[in-house]
Design a protein around this motif. Structure first.
Motif, short mmCIF file in Angstrom:
data_model
loop_
_atom_site.label_atom_id
_atom_site.label_comp_id
_atom_site.label_asym_id
_atom_site.label_seq_id
_atom_site.Cartn_x
_atom_site.Cartn_y
_atom_site.Cartn_z
N ASP A 235 120.27 25.90 113.48
CA ASP A 235 121.36 24.97 113.19
C ASP A 235 121.22 24.30 111.83
O ASP A 235 122.03 23.45 111.47
N GLY A 236 120.20 24.67 111.06
CA GLY A 236 120.00 24.08 109.75
C GLY A 236 120.93 24.65 108.70
O GLY A 236 121.58 25.68 108.89
N GLU A 237 120.99 23.97 107.57
CA GLU A 237 121.84 24.39 106.45
C GLU A 237 121.01 25.29 105.53
O GLU A 237 120.12 24.82 104.82
N VAL A 238 121.33 26.58 105.53
CA VAL A 238 120.59 27.55 104.73
C VAL A 238 121.11 27.49 103.30
O VAL A 238 122.25 27.89 103.01
N LEU A 239 120.27 27.02 102.39
CA LEU A 239 120.64 26.94 100.97
C LEU A 239 120.19 28.17 100.19
O LEU A 239 120.81 28.51 99.18
N ALA A 240 119.14 28.82 100.64
CA ALA A 240 118.67 30.06 100.02
C ALA A 240 118.17 30.97 101.12
O ALA A 240 117.28 30.59 101.89
N ASP A 241 118.76 32.17 101.22
CA ASP A 241 118.37 33.11 102.25
C ASP A 241 116.93 33.57 102.04
O ASP A 241 116.39 33.54 100.93
N TYR A 242 116.35 34.05 103.13
CA TYR A 242 114.95 34.48 103.09
C TYR A 242 114.78 35.71 102.22
O TYR A 242 115.48 36.71 102.40
N LEU A 243 113.86 35.63 101.29
CA LEU A 243 113.49 36.75 100.42
C LEU A 243 112.05 37.13 100.73
O LEU A 243 111.14 36.29 100.60
N THR A 270 123.44 20.30 98.12
CA THR A 270 124.25 21.43 97.66
C THR A 270 123.88 21.88 96.25
O THR A 270 124.24 22.99 95.85
N GLU A 271 123.17 21.03 95.51
CA GLU A 271 122.77 21.43 94.15
C GLU A 271 121.77 22.58 94.18
O GLU A 271 121.60 23.29 93.18
N TYR A 272 121.09 22.78 95.30
CA TYR A 272 120.12 23.87 95.42
C TYR A 272 120.73 25.11 96.08
O TYR A 272 120.00 26.07 96.35
N LYS A 273 122.02 25.09 96.33
CA LYS A 273 122.69 26.21 96.99
C LYS A 273 122.64 27.45 96.11
O LYS A 273 122.99 27.42 94.94
N LEU A 274 122.19 28.56 96.69
CA LEU A 274 122.11 29.84 96.00
C LEU A 274 123.19 30.75 96.53
O LEU A 274 123.26 31.01 97.74
N ASP A 275 124.04 31.24 95.63
CA ASP A 275 125.12 32.12 96.05
C ASP A 275 124.59 33.43 96.60
O ASP A 275 123.48 33.88 96.27
N ALA A 276 125.40 34.06 97.43
CA ALA A 276 125.00 35.33 98.02
C ALA A 276 124.83 36.42 96.97
O ALA A 276 123.97 37.30 97.09
N LYS A 277 125.62 36.36 95.89
CA LYS A 277 125.51 37.37 94.83
C LYS A 277 124.21 37.22 94.03
O LYS A 277 123.79 38.15 93.35
N ASP A 278 123.59 36.04 94.09
CA ASP A 278 122.34 35.79 93.36
C ASP A 278 121.12 35.92 94.27
O ASP A 278 120.05 35.39 93.95
N TYR A 279 121.28 36.62 95.38
CA TYR A 279 120.17 36.75 96.33
C TYR A 279 118.94 37.36 95.68
O TYR A 279 117.81 36.91 95.89
N SER A 280 119.11 38.39 94.87
CA SER A 280 117.99 39.09 94.25
C SER A 280 117.75 38.66 92.81
O SER A 280 116.96 39.29 92.11
N ASN A 281 118.41 37.60 92.37
CA ASN A 281 118.22 37.11 91.00
C ASN A 281 116.99 36.20 90.99
O ASN A 281 117.03 35.06 91.46
#
Length: 419
Positions: A235-243, A270-281
């Motif tokens: 139920d947490g807010e995922v700001l960066a998916d697991y890499l 929200t300032e630490y939110k990582l977009d899905a397109k930047d997952y591997s950046n």
């Protein structure tokens, strides 16, 4: 020559240099009335020695480490001792335990032992291990904390196999490819250790302080979940998916660190939110735990810790090409050629054959060892069977260096095994 005459000679001629060390030597061995006095005289020598000692002492207040974690409220030592003695008395008068012990049927529940260890000294040991591996030094600089909330993390390999994270153990990248299963008591008060009332929010960060390629002072952010309500990770807010971790070949082990923070209220991150397109950046995953904590130190406090080590395996080749979409880096150590002194006609206390091989072409030496091995290898039946009793074959009338070489051939040891 007295000390005053020595200083006068230096000031007039200027050709003699007097240091504090020289002055100390003169005071430690002075002559008075024909007697040599040894030891530390009072007065000037003690002052100079004190000055030399003070120059190497740093201010303890500037280098003192700061505890940024939660304190722990626990019972007095007398109450703990009383509870321990009461438990021992109850065990000694138990007839059931006595019968099981006498019949060799007394079993110890290891899960209870582990739970007791975690609740008593396990977290303190984890703090010492984190210090040993440099976790606090590289994440929080001079700060540290004692984990108060036990953090259980394990990777599920298949339906029947899991790989737990346990105090710096080694987990391969192939085992850590999936999102780990994490659990902790989100209702526990880190100070009292009891269940608290009301909602509580937590933040979980997973970073690697050894994985940033361009900035050695930064970390690679692998996972970021904020505002976890009451310990429910889902139920947490995922700001960066697991890499998953990706240690390159040739760099050895890297540290994967999980830090759990207790929030005092729900926070806007929200300032630490990582977009899905930047997952591997990887540049967008640049992170510094110290800067993050300094910015939010009034709203959260570190409460849990877990870490493991990982190094390269074959699964990362496809991960670099298909996920990160970069060429796989490979690091190799460059060993300079060893220093060789001028060749001697009689090399004393050195094996003659090995000494001569040092001054020959390495390719030619490798060729000879390979030919020697292939000469005893049949193309269809394989290598020649070793001697059954190699030490039972005596070697006589040969030099000592050659005897050692022949004995290695009989035993099948030595450099020939490298080819």
């Amino acid at each position: 020559m007295s000390f005053s005459n020595l200083l006068m000679k230096r000031s007039i001629g200027g050709g003699l240099r007097v240091t504090q060390f020289t002055v100390l030597l003169m005071f430690n061995a002075s002559t008075r009335n024909g007697h040599t006095l040894r030891g530390k005289p009072p007065g000037v020598a003690r002052t100079l020695e004190q000055r030399l000692r003070d120059e190497n002492v740093s201010d303890p207040e500037l280098k003192a480490r700061i505890n940024i974690g939660f304190p722990q409220l626990k019972a007095s030592r007398s109450a703990q001792l009383k509870a321990r003695l009461d438990h021992l008395r109850a065990q000694r008068v138990s007839k059931e335990l006595e019968q099981l012990a006498r019949s060799n049927n007394l079993l110890i529940d290891l899960d209870k032992v582990q739970d007791s260890y975690v609740q008593t000294t396990g977290q303190h040991d984890l703090r010492l291990l984190a210090d040993h591996y440099g976790i606090f030094e590289h994440l929080f600089c001079s700060a540290y904390f004692v984990p108060r909330v036990p953090l259980s993390i394990h990777y599920e390999l298949d339906a029947n196999t899991i790989s737990p994270v346990h105090n710096g153990n080694v987990i391969k990248p192939a085992e850590a490819a999936k999102v780990p299963m994490i659990s902790f008591d989100g209702q526990m008060d880190p100070i009292t250790g009891k269940t608290s009332q009301g909602d509580s929010y937590w933040t979980l960060l997973a970073t690697n302080p050894d994985a940033h390629y361009t900035n050695h002072a930064a970390e690679c952010l692998h996972w970021f979940i904020a505002n976890i309500p009451n310990g429910k990770i889902s139920d947490g807010e995922v700001l960066a998916d697991y890499l998953p971790p990706f240690p390159p070949r040739g760099l050895g082990y890297q540290r994967m660190v999980f830090v759990l923070y207790k929030q005092w209220s729900r926070l806007d991150m929200t300032e630490y939110k990582l977009d899905a397109k930047d997952y591997s950046n990887l540049e967008k995953r640049t992170f510094r735990t110290l800067d993050f904590y300094r910015h939010h130190q009034d709203n959260l406090t570190p409460a849990g810790l877990a870490f493991y080590q990982t190094n390269w395996d074959e699964s990362l080749t496809q991960f670099y090409h298909h996920v990160l979409q970069i060429k796989e880096p490979v690091f190799e150590y460059y060993f300079p050629s060893p220093y060789l002194a001028d060749q001697k006609f009689f090399p004393l206390k050195q094996p003659f054959n090995l000494y001569m091989d040092k001054h020959r072409d390495a390719k030619q030496v490798n060729k000879e060892y390979l030919q020697r091995k292939l000469a005893k290898t049949h193309p269809f039946h394989g290598a020649q069977a070793p001697l059954r009793f190699p030490n039972a074959h005596p070697l006589r009338d040969v030099p000592s260096w050659l005897k050692t070489e022949l004995r290695k051939r009989q035993l099948g040891t030595g450099r020939v095994q490298d080819y």
